[in-house]
Scaffold this motif. Sequence first.
Motif, mmCIF file in Angstrom:
data_model
loop_
_atom_site.group_PDB
_atom_site.id
_atom_site.type_symbol
_atom_site.label_atom_id
_atom_site.label_comp_id
_atom_site.label_asym_id
_atom_site.label_seq_id
_atom_site.Cartn_x
_atom_site.Cartn_y
_atom_site.Cartn_z
ATOM 1 N N ARG A 1 0.816 -1.215 0.000
ATOM 2 C CA ARG A 1 0.000 0.000 0.000
ATOM 3 C C ARG A 1 0.846 1.261 0.000
ATOM 4 N NH1 ARG A 1 -4.421 -2.637 4.179
ATOM 5 N NH2 ARG A 1 -5.541 -3.816 2.561
ATOM 6 N N LYS A 2 2.009 1.193 0.621
ATOM 7 C CA LYS A 2 2.904 2.355 0.589
ATOM 8 C C LYS A 2 3.422 2.635 -0.817
ATOM 9 C CE LYS A 2 4.472 2.288 5.404
ATOM 10 N NZ LYS A 2 5.605 2.046 6.337
ATOM 11 N N GLN A 3 3.389 1.634 -1.674
ATOM 12 C CA GLN A 3 3.794 1.807 -3.076
ATOM 13 C C GLN A 3 2.601 2.166 -3.968
ATOM 14 O OE1 GLN A 3 6.820 1.723 -4.261
ATOM 15 N NE2 GLN A 3 8.077 0.642 -2.745
ATOM 16 N N GLY A 4 1.411 2.267 -3.368
ATOM 17 C CA GLY A 4 0.224 2.575 -4.156
ATOM 18 C C GLY A 4 -0.439 1.354 -4.756
ATOM 19 N N TRP A 5 -0.152 0.177 -4.215
ATOM 20 C CA TRP A 5 -0.695 -1.073 -4.739
ATOM 21 C C TRP A 5 -1.608 -1.749 -3.716
ATOM 22 C CZ3 TRP A 5 5.051 -2.544 -5.422
ATOM 23 C CH2 TRP A 5 5.588 -1.887 -6.543
ATOM 24 N N GLU A 6 -2.547 -2.522 -4.209
ATOM 25 C CA GLU A 6 -3.410 -3.339 -3.361
ATOM 26 C C GLU A 6 -3.295 -4.790 -3.824
ATOM 27 O OE1 GLU A 6 -6.005 -4.022 -0.191
ATOM 28 O OE2 GLU A 6 -5.154 -2.099 -0.811
ATOM 29 N N PRO A 7 -2.669 -5.657 -3.016
ATOM 30 C CA PRO A 7 -2.552 -7.057 -3.422
ATOM 31 C C PRO A 7 -3.884 -7.790 -3.270
ATOM 32 C CG PRO A 7 -1.613 -6.757 -1.236
ATOM 33 C CD PRO A 7 -2.007 -5.387 -1.722
ATOM 34 N N ILE A 8 -4.176 -8.650 -4.225
ATOM 35 C CA ILE A 8 -5.401 -9.445 -4.228
ATOM 36 C C ILE A 8 -5.000 -10.921 -4.287
ATOM 37 C CG2 ILE A 8 -7.572 -9.928 -5.413
ATOM 38 C CD1 ILE A 8 -7.424 -7.103 -4.310
ATOM 39 N N VAL A 9 -5.649 -11.737 -3.470
ATOM 40 C CA VAL A 9 -5.369 -13.167 -3.507
ATOM 41 C C VAL A 9 -6.678 -13.949 -3.619
ATOM 42 C CG1 VAL A 9 -3.254 -12.935 -2.142
ATOM 43 C CG2 VAL A 9 -5.403 -13.490 -0.982
ATOM 44 N N ALA A 10 -6.566 -15.150 -4.159
ATOM 45 C CA ALA A 10 -7.689 -16.085 -4.214
ATOM 46 C C ALA A 10 -7.126 -17.468 -3.913
ATOM 47 C CB ALA A 10 -8.360 -16.063 -5.580
ATOM 48 N N ILE B 1 0.593 -16.887 2.673
ATOM 49 C CA ILE B 1 0.205 -15.759 1.820
ATOM 50 C C ILE B 1 1.208 -14.622 1.973
ATOM 51 C CG2 ILE B 1 -1.561 -13.989 1.443
ATOM 52 C CD1 ILE B 1 -3.658 -16.117 2.192
ATOM 53 N N ALA B 2 1.648 -14.352 3.207
ATOM 54 C CA ALA B 2 2.631 -13.283 3.435
ATOM 55 C C ALA B 2 3.931 -13.577 2.708
ATOM 56 C CB ALA B 2 2.891 -13.125 4.933
ATOM 57 N N ALA B 3 4.406 -14.815 2.785
ATOM 58 C CA ALA B 3 5.672 -15.173 2.144
ATOM 59 C C ALA B 3 5.568 -15.085 0.630
ATOM 60 C CB ALA B 3 6.092 -16.580 2.573
ATOM 61 N N SER B 4 4.441 -15.533 0.067
ATOM 62 C CA SER B 4 4.251 -15.465 -1.379
ATOM 63 C C SER B 4 4.190 -14.009 -1.848
ATOM 64 C CB SER B 4 2.968 -16.209 -1.761
ATOM 65 O OG SER B 4 2.896 -16.446 -3.149
ATOM 66 N N LEU B 5 3.453 -13.186 -1.100
ATOM 67 C CA LEU B 5 3.387 -11.758 -1.434
ATOM 68 C C LEU B 5 4.753 -11.086 -1.307
ATOM 69 C CD1 LEU B 5 0.044 -10.671 0.281
ATOM 70 C CD2 LEU B 5 0.516 -10.686 -2.178
ATOM 71 N N ALA B 6 5.543 -11.488 -0.318
ATOM 72 C CA ALA B 6 6.874 -10.906 -0.130
ATOM 73 C C ALA B 6 7.751 -11.180 -1.342
ATOM 74 C CB ALA B 6 7.518 -11.465 1.139
ATOM 75 N N CYS B 7 7.669 -12.392 -1.889
ATOM 76 C CA CYS B 7 8.466 -12.722 -3.073
ATOM 77 C C CYS B 7 8.024 -11.877 -4.269
ATOM 78 C CB CYS B 7 8.326 -14.206 -3.399
ATOM 79 S SG CYS B 7 8.993 -15.319 -2.144
ATOM 80 N N GLY B 8 6.704 -11.776 -4.475
ATOM 81 C CA GLY B 8 6.209 -10.954 -5.571
ATOM 82 C C GLY B 8 6.582 -9.497 -5.411
ATOM 83 N N TYR B 9 6.541 -9.004 -4.181
ATOM 84 C CA TYR B 9 6.908 -7.610 -3.909
ATOM 85 C C TYR B 9 8.357 -7.346 -4.305
ATOM 86 C CZ TYR B 9 7.950 -3.353 -1.271
ATOM 87 O OH TYR B 9 8.363 -2.090 -0.907
ATOM 88 N N LEU B 10 9.244 -8.256 -3.940
ATOM 89 C CA LEU B 10 10.650 -8.069 -4.300
ATOM 90 C C LEU B 10 10.820 -8.010 -5.816
ATOM 91 C CD1 LEU B 10 12.462 -10.353 -1.700
ATOM 92 C CD2 LEU B 10 12.584 -7.859 -1.876
ATOM 93 N N GLY B 11 10.053 -8.822 -6.543
ATOM 94 C CA GLY B 11 10.111 -8.751 -7.994
ATOM 95 C C GLY B 11 9.651 -7.409 -8.533
ATOM 96 N N LEU B 12 8.587 -6.847 -7.912
ATOM 97 C CA LEU B 12 8.071 -5.553 -8.372
ATOM 98 C C LEU B 12 9.082 -4.430 -8.159
ATOM 99 C CD1 LEU B 12 4.366 -5.728 -7.088
ATOM 100 C CD2 LEU B 12 5.189 -6.062 -9.428
ATOM 101 N N VAL B 13 9.805 -4.470 -7.047
ATOM 102 C CA VAL B 13 10.756 -3.380 -6.778
ATOM 103 C C VAL B 13 12.104 -3.623 -7.449
ATOM 104 C CG1 VAL B 13 9.618 -2.746 -4.626
ATOM 105 C CG2 VAL B 13 11.492 -4.385 -4.567
ATOM 106 N N GLU B 14 12.466 -4.892 -7.681
ATOM 107 C CA GLU B 14 13.731 -5.181 -8.365
ATOM 108 C C GLU B 14 13.618 -4.989 -9.872
ATOM 109 O OE1 GLU B 14 15.396 -8.600 -5.240
ATOM 110 O OE2 GLU B 14 14.272 -9.173 -7.035
#
Length: 450
Positions: free
Chosen positions: A128-137, A362-375
């Motif tokens: 959210r600090k990056q202006g994003w809202e993660p969605i999971v299913a 879910i937190a760990a999966s989102l953390a990996c995706g987040y690193l990809g978005l910023v890298e």
Amino acid sequence: MEFLDHLPEAAREFVEGRKLDEVECIVADLSGIARGKAMPAAKFAKQSHFYLPNSIFLQSINGDWVDDADAPFTEPDMVLKPDFTTASAAPWTADCTLQVIHDVFTQDGEMMPVAPRNVLKRVVERYRKQGWEPIVAPEMEFFLVAQNTDPNQPVEPPIGRTGRRAAQRQAYSMSAVDEYGPIIDDIYDFAEAMGLEIDGILQEGGAGQIEMNLRHGDPVKLADEMFYFKRLIREAALRHQCYATFMAKPIQDEPGSAMHIHHSVVDLATGQNIFSNPDGSESETFLHFIAGLQNHLASTIAIHAPYVNSYRRYVRDFAAPINLEWGRDNRTTGLRVPISGPEARRIENRLPGMDVNPYLSIAASLACGYLGLVEKVLPRDPYVGDAYDSAEGIPDTLAAALDLLEDATQIRDILGPDFCRVYTQVKRTENDAYLQVISPWEREHLLLNV
């Protein structure tokens, strides 16, 4: 009882016209087990918080306690405050009971860093600090099994309405689901009373194995629902003299049970899926997210596969991933891009087992995706064909997975160093306890032959 005015609609409907007897005040521990206190509703109405010792996060699945070197074992109290948005019926109880998930704080008012729900909240806040809202299913797979009161005996499928044991290799069979229809009916009834939505239920490939799909939405809310669903499914099964198990691999020669996580991310300002360009094509951001999963998931496998049994699920050609490849509409890859329109473009992480703590996985999966978005790096080329020919990148034991987590500086920073330290200690304690147990296989093949 003023707090009744703050309850979700389903909870208000459940207690309407009835005397509320009890409130269960609960949190999820590291294993995802509900810990807490039950108290009379009148007492609950008079207090704003209660206390539990921090040792609930230092207990292993087998009941051992970890002595955290950085936090001496004096068991100081934590402060638990109710999140009334999570208030839900406990419809399997004899009296009128509500359950409420609580937020966990230190005595200084800080979020308790080791509490799994807080770990997920911190990761979501990064987005959210990056202006994003993660969605999971999430998808949930589990087995209905015959009651097993002797752990030395193998687990067996349940007896269905035909009087036979549930059959294997009947994926998507409606008659197979009908074999245990009364349990499914109770699952639906409990979910309705609790205000939980089910997208669909189907028969999976294992004997007595069911898959249940949930709607997409906010990661914390969906993790709360999975926490509740595990409990209600177990209770529904017990009503019919069988067990529901979420073990990753409960039955030899049967498929394992997964918790696939579908990921997408929307722009907070526009509400648009950032994985799609305005013309509907895949965005480069989508590829960045996939690269984050591909590059960092290995270091979080200890969270997605948290027990020694979890690694029995990663078997070639057994409906489970054994790699970090990605592909379009390819269920042999660990990372799958399902068929969808641009607004629903997503990536499915197929690596987590159903034995996970949903908040942590879910937190760990989102953390990996987040690193990809910023890298902003790109993934390898998508895999075409049978990805079981590629077994790259996944540790095959809990000990090896924990080594990777301990060395993953970026992941530890996002999930929280205090959490990662305690989690690793608890899991090593569990692994050490397992190594003390001599299995039937060892007695059969080694006792007289070596």
